[in-house]
Design an enzyme around this catalytic site. Structure first.
Site, PDB file in Angstrom:
ATOM      1  N   ASP A  89       4.848  -6.728  -3.704  1.00  0.00           N
ATOM      2  CA  ASP A  89       4.202  -7.873  -3.062  1.00  0.00           C
ATOM      3  C   ASP A  89       5.304  -8.902  -2.847  1.00  0.00           C
ATOM      4  OD1 ASP A  89       2.852 -10.355  -2.625  1.00  0.00           O
ATOM      5  OD2 ASP A  89       1.081  -9.569  -3.657  1.00  0.00           O
ATOM      6  N   ARG A 132       0.836  -1.207   0.000  1.00  0.00           N
ATOM      7  CA  ARG A 132       0.000   0.000   0.000  1.00  0.00           C
ATOM      8  C   ARG A 132       0.874   1.263   0.000  1.00  0.00           C
ATOM      9  NH1 ARG A 132      -3.859  -2.090   4.771  1.00  0.00           N
ATOM     10  NH2 ARG A 132      -1.899  -3.096   5.327  1.00  0.00           N
ATOM     11  N   TYR A 145      -1.861 -21.728   8.632  1.00  0.00           N
ATOM     12  CA  TYR A 145      -1.132 -20.607   9.251  1.00  0.00           C
ATOM     13  C   TYR A 145      -0.087 -21.158  10.216  1.00  0.00           C
ATOM     14  CZ  TYR A 145       0.062 -16.352  11.768  1.00  0.00           C
ATOM     15  OH  TYR A 145       0.770 -15.318  12.340  1.00  0.00           O
TER      16      TYR A 145
HETATM   17  P1  NDP Z   1      -0.978  -6.419   9.943  1.00  0.00           P
HETATM   18  O1  NDP Z   1      -2.069  -7.014   9.115  1.00  0.00           O
HETATM   19  O2  NDP Z   1      -1.287  -5.195  10.709  1.00  0.00           O
HETATM   20  O3  NDP Z   1       0.306  -6.138   9.036  1.00  0.00           O
HETATM   21  C1  NDP Z   1       0.725  -7.038   8.055  1.00  0.00           C
HETATM   22  C2  NDP Z   1       1.784  -6.358   7.202  1.00  0.00           C
HETATM   23  O4  NDP Z   1       2.265  -7.324   6.251  1.00  0.00           O
HETATM   24  C3  NDP Z   1       1.238  -5.192   6.420  1.00  0.00           C
HETATM   25  O5  NDP Z   1       2.155  -4.128   6.445  1.00  0.00           O
HETATM   26  C4  NDP Z   1       1.087  -5.735   5.015  1.00  0.00           C
HETATM   27  O6  NDP Z   1       1.336  -4.714   4.055  1.00  0.00           O
HETATM   28  C5  NDP Z   1       2.220  -6.765   4.955  1.00  0.00           C
HETATM   29  N1  NDP Z   1       1.923  -7.781   3.961  1.00  0.00           N
HETATM   30  C6  NDP Z   1       0.943  -8.720   4.013  1.00  0.00           C
HETATM   31  N2  NDP Z   1       0.914  -9.411   2.866  1.00  0.00           N
HETATM   32  C7  NDP Z   1       1.900  -8.903   2.072  1.00  0.00           C
HETATM   33  C8  NDP Z   1       2.337  -9.185   0.767  1.00  0.00           C
HETATM   34  N3  NDP Z   1       1.782 -10.144   0.012  1.00  0.00           N
HETATM   35  N4  NDP Z   1       3.383  -8.472   0.264  1.00  0.00           N
HETATM   36  C9  NDP Z   1       3.949  -7.482   1.005  1.00  0.00           C
HETATM   37  N5  NDP Z   1       3.575  -7.170   2.247  1.00  0.00           N
HETATM   38  C10 NDP Z   1       2.532  -7.861   2.774  1.00  0.00           C
HETATM   39  O7  NDP Z   1      -0.510  -7.587  10.917  1.00  0.00           O
HETATM   40  P2  NDP Z   1       0.657  -7.678  12.015  1.00  0.00           P
HETATM   41  O8  NDP Z   1       1.390  -6.425  12.125  1.00  0.00           O
HETATM   42  O9  NDP Z   1       0.043  -8.254  13.213  1.00  0.00           O
HETATM   43  O10 NDP Z   1       1.557  -8.809  11.343  1.00  0.00           O
HETATM   44  C11 NDP Z   1       2.949  -8.675  11.131  1.00  0.00           C
HETATM   45  C12 NDP Z   1       3.608 -10.034  11.326  1.00  0.00           C
HETATM   46  O11 NDP Z   1       3.412 -10.454  12.676  1.00  0.00           O
HETATM   47  C13 NDP Z   1       3.040 -11.152  10.455  1.00  0.00           C
HETATM   48  O12 NDP Z   1       4.107 -11.950   9.992  1.00  0.00           O
HETATM   49  C14 NDP Z   1       2.170 -11.939  11.427  1.00  0.00           C
HETATM   50  O13 NDP Z   1       2.022 -13.284  11.039  1.00  0.00           O
HETATM   51  C15 NDP Z   1       2.983 -11.797  12.691  1.00  0.00           C
HETATM   52  N6  NDP Z   1       2.273 -12.043  13.925  1.00  0.00           N
HETATM   53  C16 NDP Z   1       1.149 -11.316  14.253  1.00  0.00           C
HETATM   54  C17 NDP Z   1       0.502 -11.571  15.448  1.00  0.00           C
HETATM   55  C18 NDP Z   1      -0.757 -10.880  15.830  1.00  0.00           C
HETATM   56  O14 NDP Z   1      -1.468 -11.382  16.743  1.00  0.00           O
HETATM   57  N7  NDP Z   1      -1.096  -9.731  15.245  1.00  0.00           N
HETATM   58  C19 NDP Z   1       1.025 -12.566  16.386  1.00  0.00           C
HETATM   59  C20 NDP Z   1       2.168 -13.292  15.931  1.00  0.00           C
HETATM   60  C21 NDP Z   1       2.783 -13.001  14.761  1.00  0.00           C
HETATM   61  P3  NDP Z   1       0.468  -4.458   2.733  1.00  0.00           P
HETATM   62  O15 NDP Z   1      -0.905  -5.004   2.982  1.00  0.00           O
HETATM   63  O16 NDP Z   1       0.506  -2.979   2.536  1.00  0.00           O
HETATM   64  O17 NDP Z   1       1.189  -5.186   1.668  1.00  0.00           O
HETATM   65  C1  8X3 Z   2      -0.780 -14.608  15.380  1.00  0.00           C
HETATM   66  C2  8X3 Z   2      -1.147 -15.073  16.741  1.00  0.00           C
HETATM   67  O1  8X3 Z   2      -2.507 -16.793  18.005  1.00  0.00           O
HETATM   68  O2  8X3 Z   2      -3.644 -15.521  16.280  1.00  0.00           O
HETATM   69  O3  8X3 Z   2       0.302 -15.302  14.895  1.00  0.00           O
HETATM   70  O4  8X3 Z   2      -2.089 -17.249  15.700  1.00  0.00           O
HETATM   71  S1  8X3 Z   2      -2.408 -16.217  16.661  1.00  0.00           S
END
Ligand code: NDP
Ligand code: 8X3
Length: 248
Positions: free
Chosen positions: A55, A34, A148
Site C-alpha cells: 500500500d 491486489r 481530489y
Molecule cells: P483504477 O482505479 O483503475 O486504478 C487505480 C490503481 O491505483 C490500481 O492499480 C490500485 O491498485 C492503485 N492504488 C490505489 N490505491 C492504492 C494504494 N493505497 N496503494 C497502492 N496502490 C493503490 O484507476 P485509474 O487507472 O483511472 O487511475 C490511475 C491514476 O490515474 C490515478 O492516479 C488517477 O487519479 C489518475 N487519473 C484517472 C483518471 C480517470 O478518469 N480514470 C483521469 C485523470 C487521472 P490496488 O487497488 O490493487 O492497490
Molecule cells: C480523474 C478525472 O475529471 O473525474 O482525475 O476528476 S476527473
C-alpha cells in the site's frame, strides 16, 4: 538487458495498460495491493517481471519492498507514479474525513514515499525518467471535487519541483493530466456503486486506459534531448473537467 520500469497501480486501469505496452521494451516491476491481479498480469506479460505488493501509504512497506529487490533489479530507469484514486464526491462541508485522508495519503504522500525510495538511486546513476499521473482535476477544480482536486494540484506542483531539483542530475520528470478515462476510477470514487460509475462514461466516448498508456510510451520514446514535460489529454468530446459534449 532491457531497461527497468516500475509502475505503481498496475493492477487495473492506466497502470495495467501501461504494463502491457511497456513490456515490449522494458523489464517491469509491477506494484499494487491486489496480489492476485499482479500474478495474473505477470502470467500474461512477455518480459521479465518483479511483483511488489504494498500500500503506497505504508512507508515502511514501500521502503522494504524496494530495498528487497534483487540486486540486478535495483537500477530502475523509469518510474511511473500512477497509483491513486478519488474517494467520494461531496461538497466540502459534507466531505468524509476518511476519504480526505485516503486521497491525500495515497495521491500525494504515497507518490512521495515511492519517489523517495527510488530517486536517490537515479541520482547516483545520473539517469532516469519519472512520469507522474496527475489529472485535468489538478489544473481545474470542479464542484464537489475539492480534496481530489487539491491532491492532483499537489501532484502538479510536485512534478514542477521535482523537475527543477532533478534537472542537474540528468533525470527527466514529466506529467500526464488525463481527462475522463473509463477505468475502475469511478467505481472506487462511488464506493462500488456501479450505476453511478457507469453514468460517468455514458453519452460520449471516454478515453480508455490504453490511450494514456500509449501517451506514456510516446513520452518515453523521445530522444535524450527531448522532455515532454506536461500533457493534458482529454476525451475527444471533452472541453474541460466539467464540459463534455454528451449525445444523451
Ligand atoms: P483504477 O482505479 O483503475 O486504478 C487505480 C490503481 O491505483 C490500481 O492499480 C490500485 O491498485 C492503485 N492504488 C490505489 N490505491 C492504492 C494504494 N493505497 N496503494 C497502492 N496502490 C493503490 O484507476 P485509474 O487507472 O483511472 O487511475 C490511475 C491514476 O490515474 C490515478 O492516479 C488517477 O487519479 C489518475 N487519473 C484517472 C483518471 C480517470 O478518469 N480514470 C483521469 C485523470 C487521472 P490496488 O487497488 O490493487 O492497490
Ligand atoms: C480523474 C478525472 O475529471 O473525474 O482525475 O476528476 S476527473
Amino acid at each position: 538487458m532491457k531497461p527497468i520500469a516500475l509502475i505503481t497501480g498496475a493492477t487495473s486501469g492506466i497502470g495495467e495498460a501501461t504494463a502491457r505496452i511497456l513490456a515490449k521494451k522494458y523489464q517491469l516491476i509491477i506494484t499494487g495491493r491486489r496480489a492476485e491481479r499482479l500474478d495474473q498480469l505477470e502470467s500474461e506479460l512477455k518480459t521479465e517481471v518483479q511483483k511488489l505488493v504494498f500500500d503506497v501509504r505504508d512507508r515502511e512497506a514501500v521502503n522494504n519492498s524496494i530495498e528487497g529487490l534483487p540486486s540486478d533489479w535495483k537500477a530502475i530507469d523509469v518510474l511511473i507514479n500512477n497509483a491513486g484514486n478519488a474517494h467520494g464526491l461531496a461538497p466540502i462541508h459534507e466531505g468524509n474525513v476518511d476519504d480526505w485522508d485516503a486521497m491525500i495519503d495515497i495521491n500525494i504522500k504515497g507518490l512521495l514515499y515511492v519517489s523517495k525510495a527510488i530517486i536517490p538511486g537515479m541520482v547516483d546513476r545520473q539517469k532516469g525518467h519519472i512520469i507522474n499521473i496527475g489529472s485535468v482535476a489538478g489544473i481545474e477544480a470542479y464542484p464537489n471535487g475539492n480534496v481530489y482536486n487539491a491532491s492532483k494540484y499537489g501532484v502538479n506542483g510536485l512534478t514542477q519541483g521535482m523537475r527543477m531539483d532533478l534537472i542537474s542530475h540528468n533525470i527527466k520528470v514529466s506529467e500526464i493530466k488525463p481527462g475522463l478515462v473509463q477505468t475502475e476510477f469511478s467505481e472506487v470514487r462511488f464506493k462500488g456503486d456501479q450505476k453511478k460509475a457507469e453514468k460517468v462514461y455514458q453519452g460520449y466516448d471516454p478515453l480508455q486506459a490504453q490511450d494514456i498508456a500509449e501517451t506514456i510510451e510516446f513520452i518515453l520514446s523521445r530522444p535524450a534531448h527531448v522532455n515532454i514535460a506536461d500533457m493534458l489529454v482529454l476525451a475527444g468530446s471533452q472541453a474541460s473537467a466539467t464540459m463534455v459534449n454528451k449525445k444523451s
